[in-house]
Design a protein around this motif. Sequence first.
Motif, PDB file in Angstrom:
ATOM      1  N   SER A  17       0.808  -1.114   0.097  1.00  0.00           N
ATOM      2  CA  SER A  17      -0.002   0.227   0.140  1.00  0.00           C
ATOM      3  C   SER A  17       0.843   1.192   0.028  1.00  0.00           C
ATOM      4  N   ALA A  18       0.310   2.035  -0.479  1.00  0.00           N
ATOM      5  CA  ALA A  18       1.105   3.822  -0.711  1.00  0.00           C
ATOM      6  C   ALA A  18      -0.051   4.664  -0.446  1.00  0.00           C
ATOM      7  N   VAL A  19       0.237   5.749   0.428  1.00  0.00           N
ATOM      8  CA  VAL A  19      -0.326   6.845   0.606  1.00  0.00           C
ATOM      9  C   VAL A  19       0.334   8.121   0.108  1.00  0.00           C
ATOM     10  N   ILE A  20      -0.348   8.822  -0.478  1.00  0.00           N
ATOM     11  CA  ILE A  20       0.236  10.161  -0.984  1.00  0.00           C
ATOM     12  C   ILE A  20      -0.660  11.149  -0.251  1.00  0.00           C
ATOM     13  N   VAL A  21       0.227  12.186   0.327  1.00  0.00           N
ATOM     14  CA  VAL A  21      -0.348  13.226   1.282  1.00  0.00           C
ATOM     15  C   VAL A  21      -0.379  14.531   0.142  1.00  0.00           C
ATOM     16  N   GLY A  22      -1.513  14.919  -0.113  1.00  0.00           N
ATOM     17  CA  GLY A  22      -1.613  16.287  -0.920  1.00  0.00           C
ATOM     18  C   GLY A  22      -2.301  15.622  -2.105  1.00  0.00           C
ATOM     19  N   ALA A  23      -3.554  16.442  -2.595  1.00  0.00           N
ATOM     20  CA  ALA A  23      -4.388  16.130  -3.755  1.00  0.00           C
ATOM     21  C   ALA A  23      -4.415  17.317  -4.480  1.00  0.00           C
ATOM     22  N   GLY A  24      -3.303  18.019  -4.471  1.00  0.00           N
ATOM     23  CA  GLY A  24      -2.933  18.964  -5.759  1.00  0.00           C
ATOM     24  C   GLY A  24      -2.522  18.332  -7.171  1.00  0.00           C
ATOM     25  N   LEU A  25      -2.518  18.849  -8.234  1.00  0.00           N
ATOM     26  CA  LEU A  25      -2.186  18.277  -9.419  1.00  0.00           C
ATOM     27  C   LEU A  25      -0.893  17.156  -9.526  1.00  0.00           C
ATOM     28  N   GLU A  49      -8.324  19.698   2.393  1.00  0.00           N
ATOM     29  CA  GLU A  49      -9.415  20.210   2.136  1.00  0.00           C
ATOM     30  C   GLU A  49     -10.468  19.411   1.477  1.00  0.00           C
ATOM     31  N   ALA A  50     -11.628  20.094   1.427  1.00  0.00           N
ATOM     32  CA  ALA A  50     -12.929  19.338   1.127  1.00  0.00           C
ATOM     33  C   ALA A  50     -13.086  18.860  -0.505  1.00  0.00           C
ATOM     34  N   ARG A  51     -12.094  19.626  -0.991  1.00  0.00           N
ATOM     35  CA  ARG A  51     -12.210  19.468  -2.436  1.00  0.00           C
ATOM     36  C   ARG A  51     -10.532  19.373  -3.010  1.00  0.00           C
TER      37      ARG A  51
END
Length: 415
Positions: A17-25, A49-51
């Motif tokens: 499993s891998a986790v990426i922190v941050g859902a920017g581009l 954030e919510a989005r």
Amino acid sequence: MTSIRPSDDASLPARGSAVIVGAGLVGLATALKLARARPDVRVTVLEKEARVAEHQSTHNSGVLHAGLYYAPGSRKARLATDGIRQMTAFCREQGVRHEICGKVVVAVDDTEVPRLRTLLERGTANGLQGLRWLSGAELREIEPHAAGVAAVHVPEEGIADYRGVADALVRVLAAEGVDVRTGAGVRSLARRDGGWRIGTDAGEHTADLLVNCAGLHCDRIARMAGAAPALRIVPFRGEYFELRPERASLVRHLVYPVPDPSFPFLGVHFTRMIGGGVECGPNAVLAFKREGYRKRDVSPTDLADALTFRGLWRFMARYPGMTMSELKRSFSRRLFAASLQRLVPEVREADLMPGGAGVRAQAMAPDGSLVQDFAFVRSEGALHVLNAPSPAATASLAIGDEIVRELGISAYAAR
């Protein structure tokens, strides 16, 4: 029977499993590239954030950068030239609005001509197609209101709807089986049994691999994960105006200045917007909050973090004139208009309407120097993206590929 075998990367075991922190581009693109390279791995993206893509990814000028400015052989140059081709292809495939409108970089007087020639040489070395040297008269044929003795035309550059790109990435990721969790700000990180235990606002997660794409907070996430980066994220707010609609015809392309090598920032420019109109700016002033898009936005924690960093004081001592002029321009539409008039003399103060603002997560070293290239740092079980400046939006898909390579991950193969 056909099975698949993982790469030799020990940090991602088969069916790990891998986790990426941050859902920017950058985070979303990395999730996509990782999921496609290792389809057996469970990939989760955590976003506070919510989005998705609420900050740098969508608070920028929307430009598709082709790689004109960057030193040949640098990571920026390589990822920009690869990234613009990947990004334009993605926009076409996903039906995301974009336009290859071209850019002109303008030398306003003879002193800037040698630097402009250097840019042309760099762009050629970086593989840009169709670059063209323009005389002053040729510049005015394609950009009638621009003032300059020479220019370089960059036909590959354009603009894109990066909000649309982010939303399309979320759809593609869902089809790839990637879990994108919003409202999941990271509160704790701990190494346990060779993996990660990650506490968030939306519950706990575990992972074999952590990839830090936290943008404005990437240095804090790195320290939380046990890394000790010397650099610090210093937030610089870039403020924009827009040309009044009846004056938008003053600009046909993207119109940029020749960068001054004695200053660390590019300077104000004119940018056509994907939704119509023309944006002017930005300046660059210290933001008192890492997500402080307005002058009145203040975070005591963020402000103290910046003001107690000796690198910031050394930076200001190195560039006192620039620091003061940027601050003055932040409070004076007249001064802002004057800086724009160097490129387009017909612009008047009355032509400017308030525009948006963005905050740049600028990595700064303790000696006050700005980290100019992308910076990736490994720590046990983790990779941290500690500097992702422009052209990170354009290059995000290529950055995702680069992160996968940095992790030593190769695509699965049949056996």
